[in-house]
Write a protein that holds these residues in place. Structure first.
Motif, PDB file in Angstrom:
ATOM      1  N   ASN A  24     -89.731  31.644  44.433  1.00  0.00           N
ATOM      2  CA  ASN A  24     -89.087  32.295  45.583  1.00  0.00           C
ATOM      3  C   ASN A  24     -90.089  32.888  46.569  1.00  0.00           C
ATOM      4  O   ASN A  24     -90.004  34.044  46.951  1.00  0.00           O
ATOM      5  CB  ASN A  24     -88.114  33.372  45.098  1.00  0.00           C
ATOM      6  CG  ASN A  24     -86.926  32.761  44.374  1.00  0.00           C
ATOM      7  OD1 ASN A  24     -86.826  31.541  44.281  1.00  0.00           O
ATOM      8  ND2 ASN A  24     -86.046  33.583  43.851  1.00  0.00           N
ATOM      9  N   GLY A  25     -91.059  32.064  46.948  1.00  0.00           N
ATOM     10  CA  GLY A  25     -91.947  32.462  48.031  1.00  0.00           C
ATOM     11  C   GLY A  25     -93.159  33.273  47.642  1.00  0.00           C
ATOM     12  O   GLY A  25     -93.860  33.783  48.512  1.00  0.00           O
ATOM     13  N   CYS A  67     -96.643  28.657  50.331  1.00  0.00           N
ATOM     14  CA  CYS A  67     -95.239  29.014  50.101  1.00  0.00           C
ATOM     15  C   CYS A  67     -94.400  28.873  51.362  1.00  0.00           C
ATOM     16  O   CYS A  67     -93.197  28.633  51.280  1.00  0.00           O
ATOM     17  CB  CYS A  67     -95.135  30.446  49.585  1.00  0.00           C
ATOM     18  SG  CYS A  67     -95.855  30.662  47.951  1.00  0.00           S
ATOM     19  N   TYR A  68     -95.023  29.049  52.520  1.00  0.00           N
ATOM     20  CA  TYR A  68     -94.295  28.978  53.795  1.00  0.00           C
ATOM     21  C   TYR A  68     -94.976  27.972  54.701  1.00  0.00           C
ATOM     22  O   TYR A  68     -95.587  28.333  55.709  1.00  0.00           O
ATOM     23  CB  TYR A  68     -94.232  30.372  54.443  1.00  0.00           C
ATOM     24  CG  TYR A  68     -93.491  31.344  53.555  1.00  0.00           C
ATOM     25  CD1 TYR A  68     -92.101  31.432  53.626  1.00  0.00           C
ATOM     26  CD2 TYR A  68     -94.159  32.094  52.598  1.00  0.00           C
ATOM     27  CE1 TYR A  68     -91.399  32.264  52.776  1.00  0.00           C
ATOM     28  CE2 TYR A  68     -93.461  32.937  51.740  1.00  0.00           C
ATOM     29  CZ  TYR A  68     -92.089  33.013  51.832  1.00  0.00           C
ATOM     30  OH  TYR A  68     -91.396  33.830  50.978  1.00  0.00           O
ATOM     31  N   HIS A 116     -93.279  24.897  43.675  1.00  0.00           N
ATOM     32  CA  HIS A 116     -92.509  26.007  44.242  1.00  0.00           C
ATOM     33  C   HIS A 116     -91.074  25.921  43.733  1.00  0.00           C
ATOM     34  O   HIS A 116     -90.371  24.959  44.008  1.00  0.00           O
ATOM     35  CB  HIS A 116     -92.532  25.933  45.770  1.00  0.00           C
ATOM     36  CG  HIS A 116     -92.082  27.214  46.419  1.00  0.00           C
ATOM     37  ND1 HIS A 116     -92.187  27.443  47.763  1.00  0.00           N
ATOM     38  CD2 HIS A 116     -91.534  28.333  45.895  1.00  0.00           C
ATOM     39  CE1 HIS A 116     -91.719  28.659  48.042  1.00  0.00           C
ATOM     40  NE2 HIS A 116     -91.312  29.205  46.924  1.00  0.00           N
ATOM     41  N   GLN A 151     -87.389  27.501  43.717  1.00  0.00           N
ATOM     42  CA  GLN A 151     -86.511  28.447  44.394  1.00  0.00           C
ATOM     43  C   GLN A 151     -85.249  28.560  43.569  1.00  0.00           C
ATOM     44  O   GLN A 151     -84.479  27.603  43.470  1.00  0.00           O
ATOM     45  CB  GLN A 151     -86.258  27.984  45.816  1.00  0.00           C
ATOM     46  CG  GLN A 151     -87.590  28.021  46.553  1.00  0.00           C
ATOM     47  CD  GLN A 151     -87.488  27.732  48.016  1.00  0.00           C
ATOM     48  OE1 GLN A 151     -86.648  28.289  48.685  1.00  0.00           O
ATOM     49  NE2 GLN A 151     -88.338  26.854  48.493  1.00  0.00           N
ATOM     50  N   ILE A 202     -96.641  33.334  45.038  1.00  0.00           N
ATOM     51  CA  ILE A 202     -97.460  32.726  43.990  1.00  0.00           C
ATOM     52  C   ILE A 202     -97.508  33.692  42.819  1.00  0.00           C
ATOM     53  O   ILE A 202     -97.770  34.881  42.992  1.00  0.00           O
ATOM     54  CB  ILE A 202     -98.891  32.450  44.492  1.00  0.00           C
ATOM     55  CG1 ILE A 202     -98.849  31.493  45.678  1.00  0.00           C
ATOM     56  CG2 ILE A 202     -99.771  31.943  43.351  1.00  0.00           C
ATOM     57  CD1 ILE A 202     -99.192  30.069  45.404  1.00  0.00           C
ATOM     58  N   GLN A 216     -89.816  22.187  44.555  1.00  0.00           N
ATOM     59  CA  GLN A 216     -90.680  21.454  45.476  1.00  0.00           C
ATOM     60  C   GLN A 216     -92.030  21.306  44.782  1.00  0.00           C
ATOM     61  O   GLN A 216     -92.619  22.294  44.362  1.00  0.00           O
ATOM     62  CB  GLN A 216     -90.835  22.225  46.786  1.00  0.00           C
ATOM     63  CG  GLN A 216     -89.537  22.302  47.567  1.00  0.00           C
ATOM     64  CD  GLN A 216     -89.590  23.380  48.636  1.00  0.00           C
ATOM     65  OE1 GLN A 216     -89.847  24.536  48.347  1.00  0.00           O
ATOM     66  NE2 GLN A 216     -89.354  22.993  49.867  1.00  0.00           N
ATOM     67  N   SER A 268     -95.809  21.586  51.827  1.00  0.00           N
ATOM     68  CA  SER A 268     -97.155  21.939  51.393  1.00  0.00           C
ATOM     69  C   SER A 268     -98.047  20.707  51.235  1.00  0.00           C
ATOM     70  O   SER A 268     -99.252  20.830  51.104  1.00  0.00           O
ATOM     71  CB  SER A 268     -97.094  22.729  50.080  1.00  0.00           C
ATOM     72  OG  SER A 268     -96.413  21.979  49.099  1.00  0.00           O
ATOM     73  N   PHE A 274     -99.108  22.027  43.315  1.00  0.00           N
ATOM     74  CA  PHE A 274     -98.430  23.233  43.782  1.00  0.00           C
ATOM     75  C   PHE A 274     -96.938  23.080  43.517  1.00  0.00           C
ATOM     76  O   PHE A 274     -96.301  22.170  44.035  1.00  0.00           O
ATOM     77  CB  PHE A 274     -98.691  23.472  45.276  1.00  0.00           C
ATOM     78  CG  PHE A 274     -97.878  24.626  45.816  1.00  0.00           C
ATOM     79  CD1 PHE A 274     -98.029  25.905  45.285  1.00  0.00           C
ATOM     80  CD2 PHE A 274     -96.958  24.436  46.833  1.00  0.00           C
ATOM     81  CE1 PHE A 274     -97.269  26.968  45.765  1.00  0.00           C
ATOM     82  CE2 PHE A 274     -96.200  25.493  47.316  1.00  0.00           C
ATOM     83  CZ  PHE A 274     -96.356  26.761  46.779  1.00  0.00           C
ATOM     84  N   ALA A 317     -95.337  28.912  42.442  1.00  0.00           N
ATOM     85  CA  ALA A 317     -94.699  29.963  43.225  1.00  0.00           C
ATOM     86  C   ALA A 317     -93.229  30.018  42.841  1.00  0.00           C
ATOM     87  O   ALA A 317     -92.617  28.996  42.529  1.00  0.00           O
ATOM     88  CB  ALA A 317     -94.836  29.688  44.714  1.00  0.00           C
ATOM     89  N   HIS A 367    -102.242  31.346  49.912  1.00  0.00           N
ATOM     90  CA  HIS A 367    -101.042  31.359  49.079  1.00  0.00           C
ATOM     91  C   HIS A 367     -99.781  31.467  49.919  1.00  0.00           C
ATOM     92  O   HIS A 367     -98.791  30.783  49.666  1.00  0.00           O
ATOM     93  CB  HIS A 367    -101.130  32.499  48.053  1.00  0.00           C
ATOM     94  CG  HIS A 367    -102.088  32.193  46.938  1.00  0.00           C
ATOM     95  ND1 HIS A 367    -102.394  33.093  45.956  1.00  0.00           N
ATOM     96  CD2 HIS A 367    -102.798  31.071  46.665  1.00  0.00           C
ATOM     97  CE1 HIS A 367    -103.262  32.541  45.111  1.00  0.00           C
ATOM     98  NE2 HIS A 367    -103.527  31.319  45.528  1.00  0.00           N
TER      99      HIS A 367
END
Ligand SMILES: [Zn+2]
Length: 586
Positions: A286-287, A180-181, A318, A320, A289, A264, A204, A316, A284, A176
Motif C-alpha cells: 500500500n505505497g 511506489c508512485y 507492490h 495493494q 516499502i 504489481q 515501475s 519490485f 511495498a 522508494h
C-alpha cells in the motif's frame, strides 16, 4: 477531508517510535504529504549547509483555515478516530509531522488550493502557532520550507552520520517513493543545482532503469494481477476468516463484501538482469516499502534455479491490499510488517512471477534490441516536451488476470553443429541450445515429482567417505554396509534407474549439494548432450515441451537458453530498406 485535531486516545495508539531524526526522515515526511495531496510533480531542494529542506508539489493545496492549524499538536487530515487507524491507507497518518518539524526547525508553508482561492504564506513558531500570514501569488500546490533543522537540538545534529551518508539516505527515500508512485516526476536539487531526476511513467518498469543505469526497460517484465482479497472460492476452502480482535468495539465489514487486491510485479528477466548482492528485492505494501521477510523469501526461492550461481534477482513487488490484512506495528518505525493469511499472498506472488517468466509472444515481439540510446536520454527529451511517458514501443504489455499468455508458435527448421536448434516464428528466428533446453524440461519434471525407486540388484560402491554417505542419505537414498569398505545403494532417483552410468551418477550425487542441486545434476545427466544429431520431429517435440516449462528463459544453472533474432533487426542488418529495384526480392 480537511485538517482537524486528533482524539487523544488515537494519538496514543500511534506507534511511539515515530521521530524525525534525520534529513531523510524530513524529506520522507514532506514527500509523503505531497503524495497524499495528489501531486504529480515533486521538487525537493536541499541546502545542507543551512540545514534547509524545501519540498514543492503541485497537489491539491491547503485552505487557509487548515494552514492555520496545520502545525499545532496532533492535527491531521487523515484519521478521524481509532477505527480509522486500522484502515490506514494514506502515508502520513501520524499527523504530528508538521508539528514536530515546527519544534525542530523554522517552518514556513506556501500553499494555494487547486480549485479555489488565493495563495498564502504562513510562518510558524516552535509551538506550531502562526506568527505571520500574508497573501502571495503562487501556482496551485504547496511549498514547505524547513530551515535551521535541529538548530536547538545540538545532540541530534551530532548524532547524524556524515553528509554523504545522509544524502544517500535521502536518495533511498526518494527512490522508494518513486517505485511506489511511478506516475510522479521527481526533481531533486542540491544548492540550486540539479542532483537527480526521475521522470514519472506508467509503472515501475520504467522507473527501475532510471535508478539502475545498467538495466534497460527491456530487461524487465511487468505483470499486474487483480485478485480477490477475500478468497472464499471452493479451490481454497482452508482460508480462515480474518479475526477482528484488536479492539472490542471494532466492527467487521459485512461477510459478503468482496474486496479487491492488486499485485504489481516488476521482475528482472533472469537471462538478462541480476545482481551480485541481495539488494534489489523490494517489497511495498500500500505505497510503502517495507520489510516483509516471508514475501522476500518467496521471491528469492522462486527464482533460485533460474539465476546463475551467486546472483540475485532484481524485483519490485507492490501489493495493494485491504488495510485490515496488515499489522504495521510489528516494528515501531513501520518498516517491517506482518500480513494475515500470508500463504495466500505468497501463492499469488508466485503466480505473478510465473506469468512474468513466460515466453509471451507480444512481449518478445515488442523487444527491439537495436534501441541503444540510454533510457535517460529518451526520458530527458520526453521531459522537455512535457510528455510524461516514454515511447510506447519500450513498454511491455500488461497482463490482466485471466488474459492467458498464449505461446509463440515455434517451428523447428534445422540444427547447427548438432547443438543449436534453429526455430522460426512469425517475427523472427531463435537459436535454442538443445542440452540446456532439455535440462530445463527434465529439471521441472524431476523437482515436481522426486521419486526414489528400489534398485534390484543394488549398486555396490566402494571407498565412500562418511560425508558422501550422509550426503546420499540426505537426498533420500537407502544405503547399507555391504562388507569391508563396500556399500549397497538400494534406491535411486527414477530418471537414473535404467542408465548405464548409474554408478557414476550416484557417485556424482554423493559429492555434495542440497536436494535441488541433486535434481539439477540428475536433469543435466539425463538431458540430450550437445553434439547429438536430432531429427526435425525430435527437435519440434523438445521445443514444445521446453516452451511449456514454468521458466523457459534460463537453465537451472542460470544460463540463457535461447538467442532471439527479430525479423525487423534482420531486415535492418541486410539493409532491406535500401529500395534499389524489384529484382532484390523486396
Ligand atoms: Zn547440463
Amino acid at each position: 477531508m480537511s485538517i482537524h485535531l486528533l482524539p487523544i486516545d488515537v494519538i496514543h495508539l500511534i506507534a511511539a517510535g515515530e521521530v524525525i531524526d534525520s534529513l531523510a526522515a524530513v524529506v520522507r515526511e514532506l514527500c509523503e504529504n505531497a503524495i497524499d495531496a495528489g501531486a504529480s510533480r515533486v521538487t525537493v531542494s536541499l541546502f545542507p549547509d543551512q540545514w534547509r529542506i524545501q519540498v514543492a508539489d503541485n497537489g491539491t493545496g491547503i485552505e487557509l483555515a487548515d494552514l492555520q492549524v496545520a502545525a499545532t499538536a496532533h492535527s491531521t487530515s487523515k484519521i478521524d478516530d481509532r477505527e480509522d487507524l486500522f484502515h490506514i491507507t494514506s502515508l502520513g497518518f501520524r499527523g504530528e509531522a508538521l508539528h514536530s518539524l515546527a519544534q525542530l526547525a523554522n517552518l514556513e508553508i506556501y500553499s494555494r488550493p487547486r480549485y479555489s482561492g488565493d495563495g498564502w504564506h504562513l510562518v510558524y513558531n516552535h509551538q506550531g502557532e502562526v506568527t505571520r500570514q500574508q497573501e502571495v501569488a503562487i501556482a496551485p500546490g504547496t511549498v514547505i520550507n524547513i530551515e535551521n533543522l535541529f538548530g536547538a537540538w545540538e545532540a541530534r545534529r551530532e548524532g547524524l552520520p556524515n553528509l554523504n551518508q545522509q544524502l544517500r539516505q535521502v536518495q533511498a527515500v526518494i527512490y522508494h517513493l518513486a517505485l511506489c508512485y511511478p506516475q510522479i516526476s521527481w526533481t531533486i536539487e542540491q544548492q540550486h543545482r540539479p542532483w537527480f531526476q526521475i521522470v514519472g511513467s506508467k509503472t515501475s518498469q520504467q522507473i527501475i532503469p532510471q535508478l539502475l543505469p545498467k538495466v534497460r526497460v527491456d530487461d524487465l517484465q511487468y505483470v499486474e494481477l487483480n485478485i480477490p482479497a477475500f478468497n472464499q472460492t471452493e479451490d481454497r476452502p482452508n482460508l480462515e476468516p480474518i479475526f477482528y480482535n484488536r479492539t472490542a468495539d471494532f466492527s467487521a465489514p459485512a461477510e459478503d463484501s468482496i474486496e479487491e487486491a492488486k499485485i504489481q510485479l516488476t521482475l528482472g528477466l533472469p537471462d538478462r538482469c541480476h545482481r551480485h548482492r541481495l539488494d534489489w528485492v523490494k517489497v511495498a505494501v500500500n505505497g510503502r516499502i517495507v520489510r516483509a521477510p516471508e514475501l522476500e523469501q518467496t521471491i528469492v526461492s522462486a527464482l533460485a534455479r533460474t539465476l546463475p550461481r551467486d546472483r540475485y534477482p532484481v524485483c519490485f513487488l507492490h501489493l495493494q491490499i485491504p488495510p485490515h490484512y496488515i499489522d504495521w506495528n510489528r516494528h515501531p518505525a513501520k518498516v517491517e510488517i506482518y500480513l494475515q493469511q500470508i500463504e495466500y499472498w505468497q501463492s499469488q506472488v508466485l503466480r505473478a512471477i510465473d506469468s512474468a517468466l513466460n515466453l509471451d509472444p507480444e512481449e518478445i515481439n515488442d523487444r527491439d534490441t537495436s534501441i541503444t540510446s540510454r533510457i535517460g536520454k529518451l526520458l530527458a527529451v520526453a521531459e522537455q516536451q512535457g510528455a510524461y511517458h516514454i515511447p510506447n514501443r519500450s513498454i511491455s504489455p500488461t497482463f490482466n488476470d485471466g488474459d492467458g499468455l498464449g505461446l509463440l508458435e515455434l517451428r523447428a527448421v534445422g540444427q547447427v553443429h548438432n547443438t543449436y536448434i534453429i526455430a522460426e516464428h512469425s517475427d523472427g528466428l531463435w537459436l535454442v541450445e538443445q542440452h540446456i533446453a532439455h535440462e530445463r524440461v527434465l529439471y521441472e519434471q524431476i523437482s515436481a515429482a522426486w521419486q526414489l525407486l528400489p534398485l534390484e540388484p543394488p549398486i555396490i560402491l566402494s571407498h565412500l567417505t562418511e560425508r558422501q554417505i550422509e550426503q546420499l542419505q540426505d537426498i533420500g537414498l537407502t544405503i547399507d554396509p555391504f562388507g569391508e569398505g563396500l556399500w549397497a545403494i538400494r534406491t535411486a532417483p527414477a530418471p537414473l534407474l535404467m542408465r548405464e552410468d548409474l554408478a557414476a551418477a550416484i557417485t556424482e550425487l554423493s559429492w555434495g549439494g542440497d536436494l535441488q542441486a541433486a535434481q539439477v545434476a540428475v536433469a543435466c545427466r539425463c538431458a540430450i548432450r550437445n553434439g547429438t544429431t536430432l531429427s526435425l520431429p525430435e527437435m519440434q517435440s523438445l521445443l514444445d515441451r521446453w516452451q511449456r516449462t514454468r521458466n523457459p528463459r534460463t537453465c537451472p544453472h542460470g544460463r540463457p537458453i535461447y538467442l532471439s533474432f527479430k525479423e525487423s533487426s534482420l531486415a535492418r542488418a541486410f539493409r532491406r530498406h535500401w529500395v534499389i529495384g524489384k529484382s532484390h526480392g523486396i
